[in-house]
Scaffold this active site. Structure first.
Site, PDB file in Angstrom:
ATOM      1  N   GLY B 147       0.829  -1.197   0.000  1.00  0.00           N
ATOM      2  CA  GLY B 147       0.000   0.000   0.000  1.00  0.00           C
ATOM      3  C   GLY B 147       0.864   1.247   0.000  1.00  0.00           C
ATOM      4  N   CYS B 148       0.247   2.366  -0.356  1.00  0.00           N
ATOM      5  CA  CYS B 148       1.016   3.604  -0.476  1.00  0.00           C
ATOM      6  C   CYS B 148       1.456   4.131   0.891  1.00  0.00           C
ATOM      7  CB  CYS B 148       0.198   4.649  -1.228  1.00  0.00           C
ATOM      8  SG  CYS B 148      -1.482   4.874  -0.628  1.00  0.00           S
ATOM      9  N   TYR B 149       0.523   4.261   1.828  1.00  0.00           N
ATOM     10  CA  TYR B 149       0.908   4.720   3.166  1.00  0.00           C
ATOM     11  C   TYR B 149       1.941   3.776   3.786  1.00  0.00           C
ATOM     12  CZ  TYR B 149      -3.088   8.047   3.401  1.00  0.00           C
ATOM     13  OH  TYR B 149      -3.976   9.073   3.199  1.00  0.00           O
ATOM     14  N   THR B 151       4.156   1.882   2.454  1.00  0.00           N
ATOM     15  CA  THR B 151       5.481   2.051   1.845  1.00  0.00           C
ATOM     16  C   THR B 151       6.224   3.215   2.488  1.00  0.00           C
ATOM     17  OG1 THR B 151       4.791   1.100  -0.273  1.00  0.00           O
ATOM     18  CG2 THR B 151       6.692   2.581  -0.313  1.00  0.00           C
ATOM     19  N   SER B 152       5.535   4.354   2.613  1.00  0.00           N
ATOM     20  CA  SER B 152       6.219   5.519   3.182  1.00  0.00           C
ATOM     21  C   SER B 152       6.639   5.275   4.632  1.00  0.00           C
ATOM     22  CB  SER B 152       5.321   6.762   3.082  1.00  0.00           C
ATOM     23  OG  SER B 152       4.259   6.704   4.012  1.00  0.00           O
TER      24      SER B 152
END
Lengths: 344, 344, 344, 344
Positions: B147-149, B151-152
C-alpha cells in the site's frame, strides 16, 4: 463611538483586522499606521478595500493619540515600546505579536534571542485566550493575543488537562497551517510554483510557538507539560488543523470524552465539539472565528486523538483580538464576529 | 520482448502503470482490460494517451492469455481469483490491490470483512517492498505490491526497527496524502469545491492500511510493533508525506541517525536520506519513484521525528510494481523508472 | 420581522443564500426546503452552520406558507410552478434559476428544450440586475435573478452600449469561472484530481447563458447585439472574470472610457471602476457582492478590452438576490451585503 | 557522445532543460553554469536532482568550452554576446531567451528598449518552431527558441493562415498561463497567498510576446497580421491554454476545419488535433512536449474558436529546445521527448 487603531496595518494580520473591524457595529477606526506605506491609502495596497475605506496609513504616534484601543500587528521585539506608550496614555493595547506571550524571560531569551525591554509591563499583560482567561481579560488593559498554532492546541487540550486525565509528557502536536501564517513577506518557500502541489513540515524542533504551547499547557494543567510540536505548511491560504496525540491515564471512551468537551465548552460561543463519528475540517471554520474540535481514539482505543481547527488569521489572530477587545469593553463577546464560514 | 498486461487499466493506478510501462524500454504491453470500458480505446478515456497508444480495453482472460506479466489494479477482493488463473497459467502476477498484503487471515477478515478465497496462494505471495525483500522477490511469481501509506512508513522506520533502537509501542504515523489515492470514483469529499482549500484527516482509527503497517513493522522488528496511524487528505493530486514519531531506547543524535540511514539505504537506488538540517518535501519526489527521508529530533532531543515522502501513484503503487517486475525478470531494478521529479 | 424562505436550500446557491441571510439584520429565516434532505438539519449537511442555525429542511409548501419572500434555487424548469403558487399567495418570489430570465419563448425552447409552463407570469417578472432595472425591481413581486456569467458581462458592457459607442456585432466574451458554478452535483470534470492543476473551456458555442447575454445586451443597446461567449473552468472555488473584447465606433482613449464608466456607476454601490493602469482580479471581490471593472486598450489602441469580475455565488447569485429583495422591501440596497472581500 | 551545456541552469527554464536532458539517451551534460550559484551543486538548489546528478555550476566560459551544444536560458539582452562566442567557437547555440526571436530591430527596440548588439548574428539565427521551419533548423547553428505564448498561438493558427482562410486583422488571442512562466524570481503577484484562488490578466496591451506573435503570424500568412493578445495568470504551475478567435473569409464547417488541421499536422509528432466535439485541456499535455488543438465554432457558426494548449516549460521552452537540437544533430525529432503527460 470607541475608536480602534492598528499599528502595522499593511501586514496580513493588520489588514485582516482592519477588514473585520470595518464591519464591527460598535467600533470605528480612528487611525492605522504602516512604516512601509506611510502616507498611502490602504485601498491602494489592498484593493479589496476599494470603496470600503479611504483610510491613509499614518504614524504609530497618530494611532496612539487618536484611538482608545490600540492593536499592534508587528514582528516580535517591536511591540513592547509601543505598548508602554499606549498604556502610559491610558489606552488599551492588544498585542498580536509574540512580545508578551511568554512570562518566562529566560525562555523568551532562548527562543527569541533578546531580553524583555519593558519587564514591568509583563506583570500587567494577560494572555488573551478568552476560553481560558475571560475574567482576567475583563480587567486587563494589555493583552498578549495568543499565537495561531497555540490557540488550536490549547483549545484542543484544555478539558483533558484541566481534569488531569492524560499523561503530561510526550503529547504530540502535529499541526498544519495555510500559507497566510507566513505573512506577506516574499520567500522562496511561499513562491507559488514552489508551494503549490506540495506539502512539508518546517522548523521541526525549533518553531517559536513551542515555548508558548508548553508554558500555557503547563499553566492549564498546573503542572509541567511537555510537547513535541511539528508545524507543516499546507498549499492553501487559511486554516490551521492540529492533530494532537495524547495518552489517557486510564481507559476512556468516546462518549465520556464527548460529554467532557461539550460540557466544558458549553458557554463558549466560538468552540464547537463535533458529534461522535464526525471529523473536524478546515473548510467548516475557514473565514470564521470558530474552532471545531473532534474527538477520536486510535484503533487499539489506547490513545486519544484530538482534531482542532481554526482560521489562523481570525480565531488565530485578528478575530481573537477583537474577541478580547469585546470582553474588555463590555460588549457581547461575539460582537462583529458572528459571520459564518463559507463552506465552499 | 516480454509482454506485460494490466487488469483494471482505467482506474488511476492502472492508467498510471500504463503510462510508465509505455516508456519502459524492455517491455511491451500485451493487453489491457477494463470491465467498465471493455471494447473502448484507452486514449478516448484518458486523452493524455492520444497518439501514444491505440490499445483497446479487452477482457481479463485476454490479458492473462496474451501476457507474461499480469498486473492487477482492482478493488480488494477481486484479485485472488485472477491471480489463481495467472499463476496456474505460469504467468507472473503482481497484485496492486490489498488481497495478498496481509498474511494473517484473521486480521484480513477483521479489516476487510471476508476470508481468503485462495488461501494456498498466500503462501507463495511475497510482499513486494524491494528495499526489504529483494531476494525473495527475485524468486517470486506472485507479488503483493505494498500500500502507499505503508510504503512511506516502512521505509521511514526500517533502519531503526532492524537495529532495535526504538520502543515498539506507541509509534505515531501522521500521514498526509494527495487525492489521487482516493481513485477515480466520484465522492463528495473529493468534489473540487469541497476538497480545495481545505484539509482534514479521515478514517481515524479505521484505515485498512493499519494492519498492513503493523504486520510489516513487526516482521521487520521481529517483534510486535503497534502504531497509531492517522491519514489526512491534502488538496493536491499526488504525494504522501508521513510524519513519524518514535521514542529511542537510548539517547541518540542526528549524526548517528543520519549515518545509520545512509548506510542502510546505500545500495537502494530509490531511497535518499537528506542531509542533516534539510526537510523532505513532496515536491522533490512527486512524479518520480523516489522516496526522500529526513531525520529530526524534537526540541528536547528525546524523540525522533522521521519525514518520509513518496509519490503515492508511483513508489506507492505503479512504480513499485514495475520495480518488482524488473527484479523478477532480472532487469536492472531502475529500468524504466529513472525519470526525475519536476520540482515545479 | 420579514420572513424569508429558501426552496432548494441544500444546493450551493441555496446554502450560500442561507449563509448570507443569517447575517442580514432585517430578515429572519422563516423556513427552508430541500427535496433530497427533507426532515434533516441543515447543519448536518453543511457543518459550517453548526451552532449558527438549527433549521430543518421542510417542504416547498411550508416555505411558501411561512415566508414573505420566497427564494427559489432550483434547476431550470422547476421554478415556474412554485413562482405561480407564491405569487398567487401574494408573496414575493425571487427565482435564482433560469426560468424567467429569457423573455423570448422561442429562444427558451431552443436552448432549454421546453415551453414556458406559466406564460402569463413572464409578463410580471423583472430581470433583477439592479444596476439596470432598479426602478422596475422596486415594483416587482417576481424577480428573474440574472445568471452569473451574464451579470459580469452586462455590467462590463452597459456604459458602452447605453451610449452607442461600440459595434454591436462580434463582441467577444471570454469568461472564466470557479467550480462552485457547477454546483454540488458530482461529475468527473469537477473530481478534484481531474480539475486541479488544469484549465479548459467547456460548452463552446452551446452554453445556456448565451441567449440571456444576447437578449439583455440587446435590451440595453436597444438594438440587436451578438456575442461569442466562451466559458472556461478555473481550478478555484469562486469567482468569475470576463475578458470582453469590443470595437469602438470611433477612436477612444482610456481617460474618456474611465470617466464614462465612473460616472455611469457613481451611485451604484457594488460596482467599482479601477483606476487607469490597474487590472481587476478575482481576489479583490471574492466572497463579496462587489463587481470590479478595469478598462484597457490593446497595443494598437483600436480595440477596447474590459475586465469584469464578480463572485459567482454572491453578486452572481445569492448576493444579487438579496440586493433585489432589499430594493423590493425598501431597505437600503446594501443591507446585509456590506462585507469586504478577504484579499488572501 | 554529444555534450550539451546550459548557461543559466538555475532558473526554471534551465533547471527544466537539465531535467529533460538528463534523461536524453543520446546526450550527456558537459557543463552547466549559473552566475548566482557558481561553484554550488545543482542538487543542493533543486533537491529533485538528489542522486540524479552531481553537476556543479561553473562559468559560462566553461560551458562554451566543454560542450558541443550550448543552451542559453537567460533574461533578454544577455544572450547575444554569449551566442557570438559560441558561434565563433563553432558550437551550436540554442537561445531560449528573446534576443533572436524578432527580426525587426525597430520592433525589438520598441518592446525591449535596446538595440541588437550583434546584428550580423540575426541573419544566421533561425526561429525554432519545428512545425514551421524544420528544414531551416536542420542547417542552423543558432536557434531562437520561440516564446511560450507564441508557440501555442502560432501552432493554433498556422493551418488557417497558410491557406488564407481567415481575416488577417482583429485576431484575438486570449491566453492563460501557469505561474512557472513567471520564473523563479520572487514577486508579490506570485506570492502563494496572493496568487492562490484568484485569476487575472496582466500586461494587457503590453506583453513582449506580442511583436513575436504578430511577426511570425505575418511570416506564416505572407501578409500583415494583427492580433490582440491578452495574457492571464492561472493559479497552477504549468500549462498555457490559448483561446483564439478569428473570422473566416467564407463560411466553414467543423469537418472541413478538422480535416485541414489533421492533414496539416499529420507528420508532426507533437501536435494532436482532437476529434470534433472534444475540447483541449491543459491536463492532457502538462509535463509533455505535446500540443493539443481543438476546433470550434461559436453558436452562430460565423467565428472560428481554436483552443491550443502546451506545457509552457516543455513545448513552450525546454522541450522545444531539445526538439530543435534533435533536428540539428540528425536525431529523431522525438528523441528524449516521448514521455506522456500524467493526466492526474
Amino acid at each position: 463611538m470607541i475608536k480602534a487603531g492598528i499599528i502595522g496595518a499593511t501586514g496580513y494580520v493588520g489588514a485582516e483586522l482592519l477588514r473585520l473591524l470595518l464591519n464591527h457595529p460598535l467600533i470605528e477606526i480612528g487611525a492605522i499606521s504602516s512604516v512601509s506605506f506611510e502616507g498611502q491609502e490602504i485601498n491602494k495596497i489592498y484593493k479589496n478595500f476599494l470603496s470600503k475605506t479611504d483610510l491613509i496609513c499614518e504614524t504609530m504616534d497618530d494611532v496612539i493619540k487618536k484611538c482608545d484601543v490600540i492593536f499592534t500587528a508587528l514582528p516580535h521585539g517591536l511591540s513592547e515600546g509601543i505598548a508602554k506608550k499606549a498604556i502610559d496614555s491610558n489606552k488599551i493595547c492588544i498585542d498580536m505579536g509574540a512580545d508578551f506571550r511568554l512570562t518566562d524571560e529566560e525562555e523568551y531569551k532562548l527562543w527569541y534571542g533578546k531580553d524583555f525591554s519593558e519587564p514591568e509591563l509583563h506583570n500587567q499583560s494577560v494572555y488573551g485566550l478568552p476560553e481560558l482567561n475571560k475574567e482576567k481579560i475583563k480587567e486587563a488593559s494589555l493583552i498578549a493575543n495568543p499565537g495561531c498554532y497555540p490557540t488550536s492546541i490549547e483549545l484542543g487540550l484544555m478539558p483533558l488537562l484541566k481534569n488531569s486525565l492524560i499523561e503530561l509528557k510526550g503529547i504530540i502536536c502535529d499541526s498544519k497551517s495555510g500559507t497566510t501564517g507566513a505573512g506577506r513577506g516574499l520567500a522562496l518557500n511561499t513562491h507559488f510554483p514552489e508551494e503549490n502541489e506540495t506539502f512539508a513540515p518546517y522548523n521541526i524542533g525549533g518553531h517559536r510557538h513551542t515555548p508558548e504551547i508548553e508554558e500555557m499547557l503547563s499553566t492549564i494543567a498546573q503542572d509541567k507539560v511537555t510537547v513535541t510540536f511539528t508545524p507543516h505548511l499546507l498549499p492553501i491560504n487559511r486554516g490551521i488543523l492540529s492533530t494532537i496525540y495524547c495518552n489517557p491515564k486510564e481507559e476512556v471512551n468516546l462518549e465520556f470524552l464527548h460529554k467532557l468537551y461539550t460540557d466544558f465548552y458549553k458557554n463558549k460561543p466560538f468552540v464547537e465539539i463535533l458529534p461522535i463519528g464526525e471529523t473536524a475540517s478546515i473548510k467548516n471554520i475557514r473565514l470564521s472565528n470558530n474552532c471545531h474540535i473532534s474527538l477520536h481514539l486510535n484503533h487499539r482505543k489506547d490513545q486519544i486523538i484530538i482534531i482542532s481547527t481554526i482560521d489562523n488569521m481570525i480565531k488565530g489572530a485578528a478575530g481573537q483580538a477583537i474577541q478580547n477587545m469585546n470582553i474588555i469593553l463590555g460588549f457581547d463577546e461575539t460582537e462583529g464576529l458572528n459571520f459564518i464560514a463559507p463552506a465552499f
